[in-house]
Design an enzyme around this catalytic site. Sequence first.
Site, PDB file in Angstrom:
ATOM      1  N   ASN A  93      33.780  34.846  37.502  1.00 37.82           N
ATOM      2  CA  ASN A  93      35.095  35.370  36.932  1.00 37.82           C
ATOM      3  C   ASN A  93      36.058  34.229  36.757  1.00 37.82           C
ATOM      4  O   ASN A  93      36.382  33.784  37.721  1.00 37.82           O
ATOM      5  CB  ASN A  93      35.719  36.376  37.866  1.00 37.82           C
ATOM      6  CG  ASN A  93      36.980  36.971  37.469  1.00 37.82           C
ATOM      7  OD1 ASN A  93      37.160  36.583  36.204  1.00 37.82           O
ATOM      8  ND2 ASN A  93      37.506  37.730  38.207  1.00 37.82           N
ATOM      9  N   TRP A  94      36.178  33.632  35.646  1.00 40.15           N
ATOM     10  CA  TRP A  94      36.910  32.550  35.444  1.00 40.15           C
ATOM     11  C   TRP A  94      38.404  32.604  35.498  1.00 40.15           C
ATOM     12  O   TRP A  94      39.217  31.882  35.576  1.00 40.15           O
ATOM     13  CB  TRP A  94      36.544  31.794  34.103  1.00 40.15           C
ATOM     14  CG  TRP A  94      35.129  31.381  34.054  1.00 40.15           C
ATOM     15  CD1 TRP A  94      33.997  31.046  35.025  1.00 40.15           C
ATOM     16  CD2 TRP A  94      34.529  30.196  32.814  1.00 40.15           C
ATOM     17  NE1 TRP A  94      32.873  30.751  34.348  1.00 40.15           N
ATOM     18  CE2 TRP A  94      33.147  30.126  33.491  1.00 40.15           C
ATOM     19  CE3 TRP A  94      35.064  29.838  31.492  1.00 40.15           C
ATOM     20  CZ2 TRP A  94      32.435  29.112  32.314  1.00 40.15           C
ATOM     21  CZ3 TRP A  94      34.158  29.369  31.184  1.00 40.15           C
ATOM     22  CH2 TRP A  94      33.014  28.868  31.118  1.00 40.15           C
ATOM     23  N   LYS A  95      38.893  33.901  35.604  1.00 39.18           N
ATOM     24  CA  LYS A  95      40.138  34.468  35.411  1.00 39.18           C
ATOM     25  C   LYS A  95      41.042  33.446  34.256  1.00 39.18           C
ATOM     26  O   LYS A  95      40.589  32.955  33.133  1.00 39.18           O
ATOM     27  CB  LYS A  95      40.767  34.020  36.689  1.00 39.18           C
ATOM     28  CG  LYS A  95      39.937  34.842  37.983  1.00 39.18           C
ATOM     29  CD  LYS A  95      40.788  35.026  39.088  1.00 39.18           C
ATOM     30  CE  LYS A  95      39.822  35.661  40.215  1.00 39.18           C
ATOM     31  NZ  LYS A  95      40.333  35.926  41.561  1.00 39.18           N
ATOM     32  N   HIS A 140      39.362  45.129  37.935  1.00 40.16           N
ATOM     33  CA  HIS A 140      39.616  43.932  39.038  1.00 40.16           C
ATOM     34  C   HIS A 140      40.837  44.418  39.717  1.00 40.16           C
ATOM     35  O   HIS A 140      41.798  44.781  38.842  1.00 40.16           O
ATOM     36  CB  HIS A 140      39.799  42.569  38.267  1.00 40.16           C
ATOM     37  CG  HIS A 140      39.718  41.455  39.404  1.00 40.16           C
ATOM     38  ND1 HIS A 140      40.824  40.995  39.927  1.00 40.16           N
ATOM     39  CD2 HIS A 140      38.619  40.581  39.624  1.00 40.16           C
ATOM     40  CE1 HIS A 140      40.372  40.065  40.526  1.00 40.16           C
ATOM     41  NE2 HIS A 140      39.086  40.098  40.836  1.00 40.16           N
ATOM     42  N   GLU A 184      43.394  42.372  40.677  1.00 39.93           N
ATOM     43  CA  GLU A 184      44.486  41.558  39.862  1.00 39.93           C
ATOM     44  C   GLU A 184      44.931  42.423  38.619  1.00 39.93           C
ATOM     45  O   GLU A 184      46.300  42.490  38.450  1.00 39.93           O
ATOM     46  CB  GLU A 184      44.069  40.199  39.432  1.00 39.93           C
ATOM     47  CG  GLU A 184      44.072  39.318  40.667  1.00 39.93           C
ATOM     48  CD  GLU A 184      43.100  38.299  40.383  1.00 39.93           C
ATOM     49  OE1 GLU A 184      42.515  37.755  39.244  1.00 39.93           O
ATOM     50  OE2 GLU A 184      42.750  37.555  41.395  1.00 39.93           O
ATOM     51  N   GLU A 208      35.285  44.096  46.145  1.00 45.96           N
ATOM     52  CA  GLU A 208      36.314  42.729  46.620  1.00 45.96           C
ATOM     53  C   GLU A 208      37.415  43.325  47.430  1.00 45.96           C
ATOM     54  O   GLU A 208      38.408  43.647  46.629  1.00 45.96           O
ATOM     55  CB  GLU A 208      36.732  42.208  45.272  1.00 45.96           C
ATOM     56  CG  GLU A 208      35.504  41.841  44.338  1.00 45.96           C
ATOM     57  CD  GLU A 208      36.173  40.661  43.173  1.00 45.96           C
ATOM     58  OE1 GLU A 208      35.483  39.881  43.248  1.00 45.96           O
ATOM     59  OE2 GLU A 208      37.026  40.993  42.367  1.00 45.96           O
ATOM     60  N   GLY A 250      40.530  34.622  46.665  1.00 47.75           N
ATOM     61  CA  GLY A 250      41.548  33.403  46.250  1.00 47.75           C
ATOM     62  C   GLY A 250      42.167  33.046  47.875  1.00 47.75           C
ATOM     63  O   GLY A 250      42.953  32.239  47.742  1.00 47.75           O
ATOM     64  N   SER A 270      36.595  34.820  47.965  1.00 42.45           N
ATOM     65  CA  SER A 270      36.174  33.454  48.452  1.00 42.45           C
ATOM     66  C   SER A 270      34.620  33.099  48.848  1.00 42.45           C
ATOM     67  O   SER A 270      34.344  32.730  50.028  1.00 42.45           O
ATOM     68  CB  SER A 270      36.779  33.367  49.993  1.00 42.45           C
ATOM     69  OG  SER A 270      38.497  33.258  49.496  1.00 42.45           O
ATOM     70  N   GLY A 313      37.131  31.261  42.331  1.00 45.82           N
ATOM     71  CA  GLY A 313      37.315  29.775  42.426  1.00 45.82           C
ATOM     72  C   GLY A 313      36.064  29.056  42.260  1.00 45.82           C
ATOM     73  O   GLY A 313      36.080  27.942  41.572  1.00 45.82           O
TER      74      GLY A 313
HETATM   75  P1  PGA Z   1      37.740  34.254  44.500  1.00 45.49           P
HETATM   76  O1  PGA Z   1      37.845  35.381  43.167  1.00 45.49           O
HETATM   77  O2  PGA Z   1      36.171  33.980  44.570  1.00 45.49           O
HETATM   78  O3  PGA Z   1      38.689  33.121  44.070  1.00 45.49           O
HETATM   79  O4  PGA Z   1      38.114  34.643  46.039  1.00 45.49           O
HETATM   80  C1  PGA Z   1      36.938  36.313  43.529  1.00 45.49           C
HETATM   81  C2  PGA Z   1      37.392  37.421  42.403  1.00 45.49           C
HETATM   82  O5  PGA Z   1      38.359  37.735  42.251  1.00 45.49           O
HETATM   83  O6  PGA Z   1      36.371  37.944  41.334  1.00 45.49           O
END
Ligand code: PGA
Length: 252
Positions: free
Chosen positions: A9-11, A96, A98, A168, A174, A213, A235
């Site tokens: 997931n490159w966001k 997600h 976010e 998640e 993150g 993470s 990340g």
């Molecule tokens: P992260 O994000 O690996 O940077 O913690 C995971 C995600 O939100 O899909």
Amino acid sequence: MRKKIVAGNWKMNTLPAEGVELAKGVVAQRGEVCECVNFIVCPPFTHLAQVAEVLKGSTVELGAQNCAAEAKGAYTGEVAASMIAALGCKYVILGHSERRQYYGETSETLNKKMEQVYANGLTPIYCVGENLDEREAGNHFAVCKQQIEEVVFNLTEEQFKNLVIAYEPVWAIGTGKTATAEQAQEIHAYIREVLSSKFGAAAEECPILYGGSCKPSNAAEIFAKEDVDGGLIGGAALKAEDFIAIGKGFMA
Ligand code: PGA
């Protein structure tokens, strides 16, 4: 045998040229990992088409990070599931944390998005997970159950066969904090139990990914757990080498 998946997931990261380079790196190094591991990259909308070109002829698949709840029309700024499908996407991340947190996505919206995703032949990667307060209050099971009941339970049996779940924990996204392999297994097994209460034996086939993470140094331990079928990587998906190294976690 459940599918093993490592999804990136490159966001909201990478400019188009950087995304193309990153995808090239993933394609170039993909051969280092068993074909039994499915790699998916989910770039921003703006370079889906360019990344699709890079992935052509490889086994790395393409996904989007979101899609609209409506099919088409006067919805300024939205991107329809049919549009991303036309670009070669096979997957869409939905729900997600976010999106739930910053853009107010509710189960009601997500049910509509699910409809669009299936109507266009895409596979949703549906995210669930609790925040820190909920974890500390011991409510993580209830939160995940609700997020599943309100959306996944509305799917038909046929649709359910084409679903990926990502667990998640919001406190691990993150933050550098990872759930322990035991915490991941505990809740993944619980999620599978909730799924089987509605869909029976088909729940055994549903891939449940861990996200938060996840990195090369902890992937092997987490992926070794029975109910963990891979990872949704933020990340660490921004470096081809790390992303591929996470896939190697299955071979450790
Ligand atoms: P992260 O994000 O690996 O940077 O913690 C995971 C995600 O939100 O899909």
